[in-house]
Enzyme design. Structure first.
Site, short mmCIF file in Angstrom:
data_model
loop_
_atom_site.label_atom_id
_atom_site.label_comp_id
_atom_site.label_asym_id
_atom_site.label_seq_id
_atom_site.Cartn_x
_atom_site.Cartn_y
_atom_site.Cartn_z
N GLU A 105 5.82 14.11 11.20
CA GLU A 105 5.28 12.83 10.71
C GLU A 105 5.97 11.66 11.38
O GLU A 105 5.34 10.69 11.80
CB GLU A 105 5.43 12.72 9.19
N LYS A 123 3.70 4.61 -6.20
CA LYS A 123 4.72 4.94 -5.19
C LYS A 123 5.60 3.71 -4.86
O LYS A 123 6.64 3.87 -4.22
CB LYS A 123 4.05 5.45 -3.93
O1 DER Z 1 5.59 14.88 2.66
C1 DER Z 1 5.16 13.76 2.97
O2 DER Z 1 5.75 12.99 3.73
C2 DER Z 1 3.91 13.28 2.31
O3 DER Z 1 3.24 12.33 3.12
C3 DER Z 1 4.32 12.63 1.01
O4 DER Z 1 5.25 11.67 1.33
C4 DER Z 1 3.15 12.03 0.26
O5 DER Z 1 2.47 13.07 -0.31
P1 DER Z 1 1.37 12.77 -1.44
O6 DER Z 1 0.32 11.91 -0.77
O7 DER Z 1 0.85 14.15 -1.78
O8 DER Z 1 2.05 12.09 -2.58
#
Ligand code: DER
Length: 231
Positions: A105, A123
């Site tokens: 990522e 978040k």
């Molecule tokens: O693992 C990761 O980096 C994902 O992007 C996480 O940060 C977000 O996951 P979610 O959209 O299922 O909350």
């Protein structure tokens, strides 16, 4: 409103930033999954894009939906990377890696001109750290590496337990790149940049889940609509 609905709304809003011919980084996690689903509908409607997935999980989803994919080397520089986050703090500093994909990522986000974060509004936090910080490490001398990571955390003014992430059947979780993940349960990270610098210097640490200066925009979906944040 259900969290999945909010995630889908954030993903749908981010899709408005995608234009024909773009090269895209595709994130990992439940919010990114909504984005790939909605993107696939546009592709079936004639949108031309070339996409670089950030995990085997996202790769499988993109292939199953007929979204054109390429490796990062085949694609070259990317226009946009759309990804989720575990926490979104001041200056759009992020904690990512809840899904174990933080290394690819961060590489893909760094290769994109712009990273857009999509998330449900929960978040957003005033201070990073309630979510455990993922730290990707090689599987040689993990206990020694963990001791050094603990020392680095203390030197950056943080403290907390460090656990080796395990999967469903109790074995250590192994990332797409064959590494392990430590989760640092810090509670609060007053100076993310200082912590990132200290942890990154530990021999055996491959990457950590603090994304600082990468996200250019956050699209948050709350019960009263969409909010866009910039650093
Ligand atoms: O693992 C990761 O980096 C994902 O992007 C996480 O940060 C977000 O996951 P979610 O959209 O299922 O909350």
């Amino acid at each position: 409103v259900h969290a999945e609905d909010l995630k889908r709304r954030a993903a749908a809003h981010a899709l408005t930033y995608v234009t024909d011919g773009m090269r895209l980084g595709l994130g990992t996690g439940s919010t990114a999954r909504h984005f790939v689903e909605l993107l696939a509908e546009k592709v079936h409607g004639g949108l031309t894009v070339l996409c670089v997935p950030t995990s085997e999980q996202t790769l499988a989803q993109a292939v199953s939906l007929g979204v054109p994919i390429a490796t990062l080397d085949e694609a070259g520089p990317l226009d946009l990377c759309i990804d989720g986050a575990d926490e979104i703090g001041p200056g759009l500093a992020l904690i990512k890696g809840g899904g174990g994909a933080l290394l690819r990522e961060k590489i893909v986000a760094s290769a994109a001109r712009e990273m857009i974060v999509i998330a449900d509004a929960s978040k957003k936090v005033e201070m990073l750290g309630r979510f455990p910080l993922p730290i990707e490490v090689v599987d040689f001398g993990v206990n020694a590496i963990t001791r050094q990571v603990a020392e680095a955390i203390r030197s950056a003014g943080c403290a907390g337990d460090i656990t080796v992430r395990r999967d469903g059947d109790g074995h250590p979780f192994v990332t797409d790149q064959g590494h392990l993940i430590l989760d640092a349960h810090l509670g609060r990270i007053p100076d993310p940049a200082a912590l990132a610098a200290a942890v990154a210097q530990v021999a055996g640490v491959v990457e950590h889940g603090l994304f600082i200066g990468l996200a250019r925009r956050a699209v948050l979906a709350g019960k009263d609509g969409i909010t866009e944040l910039e650093p």
